[in-house]
Design an enzyme around this catalytic site. Structure first.
Site, mmCIF file in Angstrom:
data_model
loop_
_atom_site.group_PDB
_atom_site.id
_atom_site.type_symbol
_atom_site.label_atom_id
_atom_site.label_comp_id
_atom_site.label_asym_id
_atom_site.label_seq_id
_atom_site.Cartn_x
_atom_site.Cartn_y
_atom_site.Cartn_z
ATOM 1 N N SER A 25 0.850 -1.189 0.000
ATOM 2 C CA SER A 25 0.000 0.000 0.000
ATOM 3 C C SER A 25 0.879 1.231 0.000
ATOM 4 O O SER A 25 2.096 1.138 -0.079
ATOM 5 C CB SER A 25 -0.916 0.035 1.224
ATOM 6 O OG SER A 25 -0.130 0.017 2.396
ATOM 7 N N THR A 57 -1.468 1.217 -6.596
ATOM 8 C CA THR A 57 -1.616 0.568 -5.300
ATOM 9 C C THR A 57 -2.882 1.145 -4.662
ATOM 10 O O THR A 57 -3.783 1.580 -5.388
ATOM 11 C CB THR A 57 -0.349 0.746 -4.421
ATOM 12 O OG1 THR A 57 -0.492 -0.042 -3.231
ATOM 13 C CG2 THR A 57 -0.069 2.188 -4.083
ATOM 14 N N TYR A 58 -2.966 1.135 -3.349
ATOM 15 C CA TYR A 58 -4.109 1.735 -2.664
ATOM 16 C C TYR A 58 -3.602 2.558 -1.488
ATOM 17 O O TYR A 58 -2.496 2.348 -0.996
ATOM 18 C CB TYR A 58 -5.115 0.669 -2.217
ATOM 19 C CG TYR A 58 -4.554 -0.343 -1.248
ATOM 20 C CD1 TYR A 58 -4.723 -0.184 0.125
ATOM 21 C CD2 TYR A 58 -3.850 -1.456 -1.704
ATOM 22 C CE1 TYR A 58 -4.202 -1.106 1.016
ATOM 23 C CE2 TYR A 58 -3.326 -2.383 -0.824
ATOM 24 C CZ TYR A 58 -3.509 -2.205 0.529
ATOM 25 O OH TYR A 58 -2.984 -3.119 1.411
ATOM 26 N N GLY A 73 5.519 -2.627 0.671
ATOM 27 C CA GLY A 73 5.427 -3.872 -0.072
ATOM 28 C C GLY A 73 6.261 -3.811 -1.344
ATOM 29 O O GLY A 73 7.290 -3.130 -1.403
ATOM 30 N N ALA A 74 5.823 -4.521 -2.365
ATOM 31 C CA ALA A 74 6.572 -4.589 -3.622
ATOM 32 C C ALA A 74 6.826 -3.208 -4.219
ATOM 33 O O ALA A 74 7.852 -2.973 -4.864
ATOM 34 C CB ALA A 74 5.825 -5.470 -4.616
ATOM 35 N N ALA A 75 5.916 -2.271 -3.991
ATOM 36 C CA ALA A 75 6.076 -0.910 -4.527
ATOM 37 C C ALA A 75 7.307 -0.213 -3.957
ATOM 38 O O ALA A 75 7.822 0.730 -4.568
ATOM 39 C CB ALA A 75 4.818 -0.087 -4.245
#
EC number: 4.1.1.11
Length: 126
Positions: A25, A57-58, A73-75
């Site tokens: 996120s 993403t959010y 996360g992955a971001a």
């Protein structure tokens, strides 16, 4: 017909945290979310001004008044602490309302200091 229009924009916020191992996120200072009309759990697109990365993403809430912009996360592989981001949310509205629609745009400088809020992107001049 529905048109997808810019709803909210955080222009040139600075990444304060990037946590690869946090649940995915983007945590955003609640004051910033309010200024742009971005809601918790809303889908957002992120454009990294420094490296050209673009990803979705959010939004999740970070502490109000904290200045936090945390890419998680992955971001976190697409943004580093100190990178400048443009964060946008979009809305689908009927074609009949599209021309009168006004987005919420918050402009930032320095260490995530909100400088102004606008309802339109300035016209680009030559």
């Amino acid at each position: 017909m529905l048109r997808t229009m810019l709803q909210g924009k955080l222009h040139r916020v600075k990444v304060t945290q990037a946590d690869l191992h946090y649940e995915g996120s983007c945590a955003i200072d609640q004051d910033f979310m309010d200024a742009a009309g971005i809601l918790e759990n809303e889908a957002i697109d992120i454009y990294n001004v420094d490296n050209g990365e673009r990803f979705s993403t959010y939004a999740i809430c970070a502490e109000r008044g904290s200045g936090i912009i945390s890419v998680n996360g992955a971001a976190a592989r697409r943004a580093a602490v100190g990178d400048r981001l443009i964060i946008c949310s979009y809305v689908q509205i009927p074609d009949s309302d599209a021309r009168s629609h006004k987005p919420n745009i918050a402009y930032f400088e320095g260490d995530n200091e909100m400088k102004r809020i606008a309802k339109a992107v300035p016209v680009q001049v030559a």
